[in-house]
Design an enzyme around this catalytic site. Sequence first.
Site, PDB file in Angstrom:
ATOM      1  N   LYS A 109     -16.475  61.265  76.227  1.00  0.00           N
ATOM      2  CA  LYS A 109     -16.101  61.758  77.561  1.00  0.00           C
ATOM      3  C   LYS A 109     -16.101  63.287  77.525  1.00  0.00           C
ATOM      4  CE  LYS A 109     -12.322  61.003  80.893  1.00  0.00           C
ATOM      5  NZ  LYS A 109     -11.011  60.363  81.079  1.00  0.00           N
ATOM      6  N   SER A 190     -11.192  57.306  85.099  1.00  0.00           N
ATOM      7  CA  SER A 190     -12.016  58.490  85.082  1.00  0.00           C
ATOM      8  C   SER A 190     -13.067  58.467  83.969  1.00  0.00           C
ATOM      9  CB  SER A 190     -11.127  59.730  84.933  1.00  0.00           C
ATOM     10  OG  SER A 190     -10.512  59.767  83.670  1.00  0.00           O
ATOM     11  N   SER A 214      -7.631  55.108  83.131  1.00  0.00           N
ATOM     12  CA  SER A 214      -8.959  55.711  82.987  1.00  0.00           C
ATOM     13  C   SER A 214      -9.855  55.094  81.917  1.00  0.00           C
ATOM     14  CB  SER A 214      -8.828  57.211  82.728  1.00  0.00           C
ATOM     15  OG  SER A 214      -8.525  57.869  83.932  1.00  0.00           O
TER      16      SER A 214
END
Length: 515
Positions: A109, A190, A214
Amino acid sequence: MVNIPIRFRLFLRYLCLLSSLSLVFTSQAISIREASISDLQLAFKQNRLTSRQLTKFYLGEIRRLNPVLRAIIEVNPDALNQADRADRERKAEKHVLLSSLHGIPVLLKDSIATKDKQNTTAGSFALLGSVVARDAGVVARLRRAGAVILGKANLNEWSGFRSLTQPNGWSARGGQGRNPYVLSADPCGSSGGSAIAVAANMVAVSLGTETDGSILCPASVNSAVGIKPTVGLSSRAGVIPITPRQDTVGPICRTVSDAVDVLDAIVGYDPNDAKATREASKYLPQGGYRQFLKVHGLHGKRLGIVRHPFFNFTNKPSQALAFTKHFATLRQAGAVLVDNLKIKNIDVILNFNLSGEGTAVLAEFKIALDAYLEELVSSPVRSLADVIAFNQKNSKLEMTNQVDQSILLASEFTNGIGSAEKAALSNLGKLTREGFEKLMMRYELDAVMTPGFDFTPVLAIGGFPGISVPAGYDTEGVPFGICFGGLQGSEPKLIEIGYGFEQATKIREPPSFRP
Ligand SMILES: *[C@@H]1O[C@H](CO)[C@@H](O)[C@H](O)[C@H]1NC(C)=O
Ligand SMILES: *[C@@H]1O[C@H](CO)[C@@H](O)[C@H](O)[C@H]1NC(C)=O
Ligand SMILES: *[C@@H]1O[C@H](CO)[C@@H](O)[C@H](O)[C@H]1NC(C)=O
């Protein structure tokens, strides 16, 4: 439903054509697609595959798929060099037991720092060109394990902390990430790019982070396996934060076995996140987590079912049917379902505003982000106030999709941990003790089981772990998962349960890119 422009439709047709071609002509492509880490390590060992070939395959898939899926922000210019090094090491050290991630491409990420040619920006142009002091703690561990860092995954910008209305899967740098099963469906976030990329076989495995949902949410809707570890089990040093009280780094993969390999590689003490990682190190099992991949892992497990509000299948006939079947499967595998349970104040816990989670996190974010930005070696922005000013000045660049920055602004408006924040934090503790913890202990549960990802606030506010495993597809073909959540340090049980469920159901299918 999002309306799909015509240009995009043409691209889709091209995409389908390409993927059928590669299936027909390259048998290599078939064997790599959907391969697990164990499959890949076996192929390495038998000289049927090199890390370079594997990395090249994924780089090709990224070139082909990323214009539509937007799962990836940057690829690592050194990925092939790292693959070559892994290949050399494997040749030279035939008799040494290498880590299971050795030579395996991993996607990070974009909030997870790397000290190399890649940028670490949480998807924001504000951090482009910033220089970090060192690799994130989890990245240092991946490198020591010999993993290939393939690139940076798209995400909800600032891990979802930019705006109340920002679209899931969108960042200014990465664009709009798409769900590879149904392109118009929510990819969630996310850690959206991480889940999309593993689901679409653009990488072997990935890392995401979770503050509240997330990892578990994008894993659920992209038919992936996500493990949200107990807070502190994996280091958060070098990760662009929301709040150290809730943030955690964990794997998003195609299988429980892969997720466990990644978990084993990233957990442990880190002097740069000393307090939390020291406290959580008491949970680390001797010999790692692979020992809990037991086919009969469900046997004797006590699974709690909280009907309200989690098992409401109004307008969700596929879920209703699937979970009726899953209950039977779980019982058949020896699990004990403890039904009709209640979590005290559950409606309050699930409401960000009422629980106090919103108040606490808004103030904590400003403190944590300012500290992260100050520690950078160099950076265009040094505080949350600078980020906000950057967004205002560069609104053309940043405001694509008319995304405002309401959360950043609300956080900037806070002023440390005052009486309101203290009251909020104390309320969160009380809700957890009287709610989830009390239920788990009173009924001697191993986990609470819920459909989808609605359970994440319960886990978030207490720093509890959870695992999401594919559980089905709705009538449109959009995936949904099953979430098992437990008390701190209960990863061994959650892995036994998650693996047992996965092996008994085998629900994951590769995506079909439906419009
Ligand atoms: C990182 O950002 C710089 C711009 O600051 C860009 O030139 C570079 O290509 C980026 N790195 C990668 C790996 O894309
Ligand atoms: C169930 O969900 C529907 C639609 O999502 C909602 O209108 C309804 O109030 C919910 N029922 C309960 C009992 O929570
Ligand atoms: C929380 O408060 C914000 C700001 O007032 C509001 O926009 C949002 O809808 C609220 N969320 C919930 C879950 O009530």
